[in-house]
Design a protein around this motif. Structure first.
Motif, PDB file in Angstrom:
ATOM      1  N   GLY A 139      -3.112  -3.817 -10.260  1.00 19.48           N
ATOM      2  CA  GLY A 139      -2.387  -3.615  -9.016  1.00 19.48           C
ATOM      3  C   GLY A 139      -2.089  -2.153  -8.753  1.00 19.48           C
ATOM      4  N   LEU A 166      -3.904  -8.919  -7.264  1.00 24.44           N
ATOM      5  CA  LEU A 166      -3.370  -7.565  -7.468  1.00 24.44           C
ATOM      6  C   LEU A 166      -1.847  -7.650  -7.561  1.00 24.44           C
ATOM      7  N   PRO A 191       1.881   0.949  -1.013  1.00 23.37           N
ATOM      8  CA  PRO A 191       1.992  -0.483  -1.320  1.00 23.37           C
ATOM      9  C   PRO A 191       2.779  -0.703  -2.612  1.00 23.37           C
ATOM     10  N   ASP A 192       3.689  -1.650  -2.578  1.00 18.67           N
ATOM     11  CA  ASP A 192       4.519  -2.018  -3.731  1.00 18.67           C
ATOM     12  C   ASP A 192       5.495  -0.916  -4.141  1.00 18.67           C
ATOM     13  N   ARG A 242       2.483  -1.332   3.919  1.00 21.58           N
ATOM     14  CA  ARG A 242       1.103  -1.585   4.359  1.00 21.58           C
ATOM     15  C   ARG A 242       0.305  -0.310   4.626  1.00 21.58           C
ATOM     16  N   GLU A 283      -4.969 -12.021  -4.006  1.00 28.13           N
ATOM     17  CA  GLU A 283      -6.239 -11.453  -4.486  1.00 28.13           C
ATOM     18  C   GLU A 283      -6.151 -10.999  -5.935  1.00 28.13           C
ATOM     19  N   TYR A 286      -5.585   3.287  -2.811  1.00 25.80           N
ATOM     20  CA  TYR A 286      -5.435   3.118  -1.366  1.00 25.80           C
ATOM     21  C   TYR A 286      -4.805   4.360  -0.738  1.00 25.80           C
ATOM     22  N   ARG A 305      -0.903 -11.062   0.545  1.00 23.67           N
ATOM     23  CA  ARG A 305      -2.370 -11.069   0.433  1.00 23.67           C
ATOM     24  C   ARG A 305      -2.819 -10.345  -0.822  1.00 23.67           C
ATOM     25  N   ARG A 306      -2.176  -9.245  -1.157  1.00 21.24           N
ATOM     26  CA  ARG A 306      -2.547  -8.530  -2.380  1.00 21.24           C
ATOM     27  C   ARG A 306      -2.351  -9.422  -3.601  1.00 21.24           C
ATOM     28  N   ALA A 341      -5.232  -0.234  -7.687  1.00 23.65           N
ATOM     29  CA  ALA A 341      -5.633  -0.508  -6.305  1.00 23.65           C
ATOM     30  C   ALA A 341      -4.717   0.187  -5.312  1.00 23.65           C
ATOM     31  N   THR A 342      -3.411   0.138  -5.551  1.00 22.11           N
ATOM     32  CA  THR A 342      -2.493   0.724  -4.587  1.00 22.11           C
ATOM     33  C   THR A 342      -2.526   2.245  -4.612  1.00 22.11           C
ATOM     34  N   ARG A 352       1.764  -7.716   1.193  1.00 19.19           N
ATOM     35  CA  ARG A 352       2.069  -7.946  -0.222  1.00 19.19           C
ATOM     36  C   ARG A 352       1.570  -9.324  -0.668  1.00 19.19           C
TER      37      ARG A 352
END
Length: 427
Positions: free
Chosen positions: A140, A133, A323-324, A319, A131, A147, A127-128, A143-144, A125
C-alpha cells in the motif's frame, strides 16, 4: 435550469451580505458586483459535481476541470482567492430543508447524472482496499508514494527549484531566497544530528537526494531510501555528476527493509505523513534498532495543531495528493517517541517557515505556468497550485504545523551523552 437558478441554489448556503459574488452559466448571479471575490460557475457539470460530493471534493473536481473559476484567480497561485474566501465562512448557513429539497428536485428534473471525475483523480480508499492495497502495508505504501512522487521530475523541478527539496525550508527573513533557506534547513538537520566526516547517516524518504549530496560533501557516509522510482533515478544521476559515489547511495527500498544498522544518525524529513498513526510505535522501534547507542534521530513532519481533530486527510487530499495520509498532534507524536525508548532533546515548530516555502513554490509554478501545462496538462498543474496555496493558508492560520524532533538513543552512560546546551547554530 428553469424554476430555480444556480444563484438561488448558492443563496441557500449563504447569508445576505456575504463578501462573495456568484455568477452562473444560466445568467443568474448572487451577491454584490463589487464583492472581494467572484466565483463563476461555467456549466452544469459543476452543479452535478457539487450535488454528488458536496464540499471540498466536488468543488475541487469542478475547479480542476475549469468548470468553476474566478477573475481574481491565478491558476498557479490561487492563494489570494483562498485568503478572501476565509471571510465568507462566517456567512455560511445550513440550508432550509424545503429549499434544499427544491434545489435537488430541480437538478434531478434534468436527469440523474454522475459526471466522471478528472482523469488525474486517484481511487477512493475503499477501492484501494478492494484491490489489495491495504493502508500502510508495504504494498500500500509503495503504491501511494508512487502515486504522489512518480510524476515528471521536470515538473517538480519547476517549482522546487535547483535544490529539489520537497520539505519546509528555514528562513532568516521573508526576503531570503528559497535556495538559501533550503540549504539552511539541510545544514540545520546535519548540525542538530552532530554528524562529522566518517559518520553514517540513514535518510528515510530521501526524495531526490538533496540531503545525500550535502551530507556527502561533508564527508558523511549517507544512505537514502525512497519508494519512488523517479526520485531514485534523479538522485543516483545527481550523485554521479557530483562524483560522490563513494560516500552517497540512494536505493529504491522500504525503510523497513534496510539491512544495515549501527547508524550514527537517522533523518526523516516529510515522510511520517505516509506512515499512519497506528504504525508510529513500530516505525520508531525500527529507527531505534537501526541507530547505535548514542545515535540521534531528526524527525521532521507535518502535524495537526491539537489532538482532538480528525487524523485522516479529507477526500480531496486522499484522492489527489497523499492517499492514506494521516496527521497527529505534536504531543501525540512526542509521546510515541518517548515510549519507544528515545530521549527527546529538542523540539521546534517551523509552521511559519513552511508557509513561506509554499509561497515560493507557488511563485515558481506560476512563472513556469505555460511550460507546466504543456508537460503535465492543465488539470494537474492546477492541482499543484491549488494544493500548495491551500496548504500555505492553512499553515498561516495555524490549522496545521510542522515540527522537528531531535531524539537520542540512550547509551547507558548517564546524563553527559550530549552537550549541556544546543550545539547547532540557531536560526
Amino acid at each position: 435550469m428553469a424554476g430555480m437558478s444556480v444563484a438561488d441554489m448558492a443563496g441557500l448556503f449563504l447569508r445576505p451580505g456575504a463578501p462573495i459574488r456568484i455568477e452562473a452559466f444560466d445568467g443568474s448571479s448572487w451577491g454584490e458586483s463589487d464583492a472581494p471575490v467572484t466565483l463563476r460557475v461555467r456549466n452544469s457539470r459543476a452543479v452535478y459535481y457539487m450535488v454528488q460530493h458536496p464540499g471540498e471534493l466536488g468543488l475541487a473536481r469542478a475547479y480542476l476541470q475549469g468548470d468553476v473559476d474566478s477573475p481574481q484567480l491565478v491558476p498557479g497561485d490561487p492563494y489570494e482567492v483562498f485568503r478572501r474566501l476565509t471571510a465568507v465562512k462566517p456567512y455560511m448557513r445550513r440550508p432550509d430543508p424545503r429549499g434544499l429539497a427544491r434545489a435537488l428536485a430541480m437538478v434531478a428534473s434534468h436527469g440523474i447524472r454522475l459526471p466522471k471525475p478528472p482523469s488525474i483523480e486517484g481511487p477512493s480508499r475503499l477501492r484501494r482496499i478492494s484491490e489489495g492495497l491495504l493502508p500502510h502495508t508495504k504494498a500500500g505504501d509503495a503504491a501511494t508514494v508512487s502515486y504522489h512522487y512518480d510524476q515528471s521530475n521536470e515538473f517538480y523541478a519547476m517549482f522546487l527549484g535547483p535544490s529539489m527539496t520537497y520539505t519546509c525550508a528555514l528562513f532568516d527573513s521573508p526576503q531570503e531566497s528559497l535556495e538559501d533557506a533550503q540549504s539552511a534547513k539541510l545544514n540545520l538537520v546535519l548540525d542538530k544530528l552532530g554528524l562529522e566526516a566518517g559518520d553514517r547517516l540513514l535518510d528515510i524518504g530521501c526524495g531526490w537526494g538533496s540531503m545525500e549530496i550535502l551530507a556527502a560533501k561533508r564527508g558523511i557516509h549517507v544512505l537514502g531510501v525512497t519508494l519512488a522510482e523517479e526520485q531514485v533515478s534523479w538522485g543516483q544521476d545527481w550523485i554521479r555528476r557530483e562524483g560522490l559515489d563513494d560516500l552517497a547511495e540512494i536505493r529504491l527500498m522500504d525503510y523497513r527493509d534496510v539491512p544495515e544498522g549501527g547508524f550514527d544518525g537517522i533523518c526523516s524529513l516529510g515522510m511520517m505523513e505516509h506512515v499512519g498513526i497506528r504504525h508510529y510505535p513500530k516505525y520508531f522501534r525500527e529507527i531505534f534498532a537501526k541507530l547505535k547507542p548514542g545515535g540521534m534521530l531528526l524527525n521532521h513532519q507535518i502535524t495537526r495543531t491539537n489532538s482532538y481533530v480528525g487524523k485522516s486527510a479529507g477526500p480531496f487530499i486522499d484522492r489527489y495528493i497523499f492517499p492514506d495520509g494521516q496527521l497527529a498532534s505534536p504531543g501525540e507524536i512526542e509521546t510515541r517517541i518517548q515510549n519507544t525508548g528515545f530521549e527527546v532533546i529538542h523540539e521546534e515548530n517551523l509552521r511559519q517557515h513552511y508557509a513561506l516555502t509554499l509561497h515560493h513554490w507557488n511563485a515558481n509554478l506560476q512563472s513556469h505556468w505555460e511550460e507546466a501545462v504543456r508537460l503535465v496538462g492543465e488539470p494537474k498543474a492546477r492541482l499543484w497550485g491549488l494544493y500548495m496555496a491551500g496548504s500555505a493558508l492553512n499553515f498561516e492560520l495555524n490549522t496545521i504545523q510542522i515540527h522537528q524532533y531531535l531524539c537520542i538513543r540512550p547509551d547507558g552512560r548517564g546524563t553527559d551523552s550530549y552537550p549541556l546546551r544546543p550545539w547547532w547554530h540557531s536560526r
